[in-house]
Design a protein around this motif. Sequence first.
Motif, PDB file in Angstrom:
ATOM      1  N   GLN A  34      14.146  21.491  54.288  1.00 31.74           N
ATOM      2  CA  GLN A  34      12.790  21.933  53.974  1.00 31.74           C
ATOM      3  C   GLN A  34      12.132  20.878  53.094  1.00 31.74           C
ATOM      4  O   GLN A  34      12.790  20.290  52.249  1.00 31.74           O
ATOM      5  N   ARG A  35      10.838  20.637  53.290  1.00 30.11           N
ATOM      6  CA  ARG A  35      10.107  19.720  52.418  1.00 30.11           C
ATOM      7  C   ARG A  35       9.431  20.555  51.339  1.00 30.11           C
ATOM      8  O   ARG A  35       8.624  21.427  51.641  1.00 30.11           O
ATOM      9  N   ARG A  36       9.789  20.303  50.067  1.00 33.05           N
ATOM     10  CA  ARG A  36       9.258  21.082  48.950  1.00 33.05           C
ATOM     11  C   ARG A  36       8.572  20.155  47.968  1.00 33.05           C
ATOM     12  O   ARG A  36       9.019  19.043  47.741  1.00 33.05           O
ATOM     13  N   ARG A  37       7.510  20.655  47.348  1.00 32.21           N
ATOM     14  CA  ARG A  37       6.764  19.893  46.350  1.00 32.21           C
ATOM     15  C   ARG A  37       7.024  20.520  44.991  1.00 32.21           C
ATOM     16  O   ARG A  37       6.837  21.714  44.805  1.00 32.21           O
ATOM     17  N   VAL A  47       6.326  15.680  42.954  1.00 30.03           N
ATOM     18  CA  VAL A  47       7.237  14.923  43.805  1.00 30.03           C
ATOM     19  C   VAL A  47       7.550  15.784  45.018  1.00 30.03           C
ATOM     20  O   VAL A  47       7.659  17.004  44.919  1.00 30.03           O
ATOM     21  N   ARG A  48       7.656  15.151  46.151  1.00 25.32           N
ATOM     22  CA  ARG A  48       7.968  15.856  47.390  1.00 25.32           C
ATOM     23  C   ARG A  48       9.406  15.504  47.767  1.00 25.32           C
ATOM     24  O   ARG A  48       9.739  14.336  47.922  1.00 25.32           O
ATOM     25  N   VAL A  68      16.041  15.517  39.956  1.00 24.98           N
ATOM     26  CA  VAL A  68      15.485  14.193  40.210  1.00 24.98           C
ATOM     27  C   VAL A  68      16.367  13.125  39.574  1.00 24.98           C
ATOM     28  O   VAL A  68      16.570  12.047  40.150  1.00 24.98           O
ATOM     29  N   ALA A  69      16.940  13.413  38.427  1.00 32.30           N
ATOM     30  CA  ALA A  69      17.851  12.451  37.784  1.00 32.30           C
ATOM     31  C   ALA A  69      19.079  12.208  38.662  1.00 32.30           C
ATOM     32  O   ALA A  69      19.532  11.066  38.797  1.00 32.30           O
ATOM     33  N   GLU A  76      18.394   6.728  45.358  1.00 35.28           N
ATOM     34  CA  GLU A  76      17.270   7.059  46.224  1.00 35.28           C
ATOM     35  C   GLU A  76      15.973   6.993  45.436  1.00 35.28           C
ATOM     36  O   GLU A  76      15.938   7.324  44.255  1.00 35.28           O
ATOM     37  N   LYS A  77      14.906   6.590  46.108  1.00 29.74           N
ATOM     38  CA  LYS A  77      13.599   6.516  45.473  1.00 29.74           C
ATOM     39  C   LYS A  77      12.924   7.885  45.536  1.00 29.74           C
ATOM     40  O   LYS A  77      12.968   8.551  46.556  1.00 29.74           O
ATOM     41  N   VAL A  78      12.314   8.286  44.413  1.00 30.94           N
ATOM     42  CA  VAL A  78      11.588   9.577  44.369  1.00 30.94           C
ATOM     43  C   VAL A  78      10.164   9.297  43.992  1.00 30.94           C
ATOM     44  O   VAL A  78       9.880   8.559  43.073  1.00 30.94           O
TER      45      VAL A  78
END
Length: 78
Positions: A34-37, A47-48, A68-69, A76-78
Amino acid sequence: MSAHCQLTGRKPGFGNTISHSHRRTARRFGPNIQRRRYWLPSEGRYVRLALSAKGIKTVDVIGVEAAVARIRARGEKV
């Protein structure tokens, strides 16, 4: 969008579909991506993320900052 979770690293699994006559044909078991924001307060922006269902539950438990950390620690780039 590649079918992998940015947080947990889940990827498609591969196996066989077996028919009634027991013939086997290759198939792919895709993860539930799923794509979540999410709002990232430390950076003051959204961030998506492409997350599996398990990854979404993990973000709910540990928080978006820690998630995110972890993603950035893997490179990976966020």
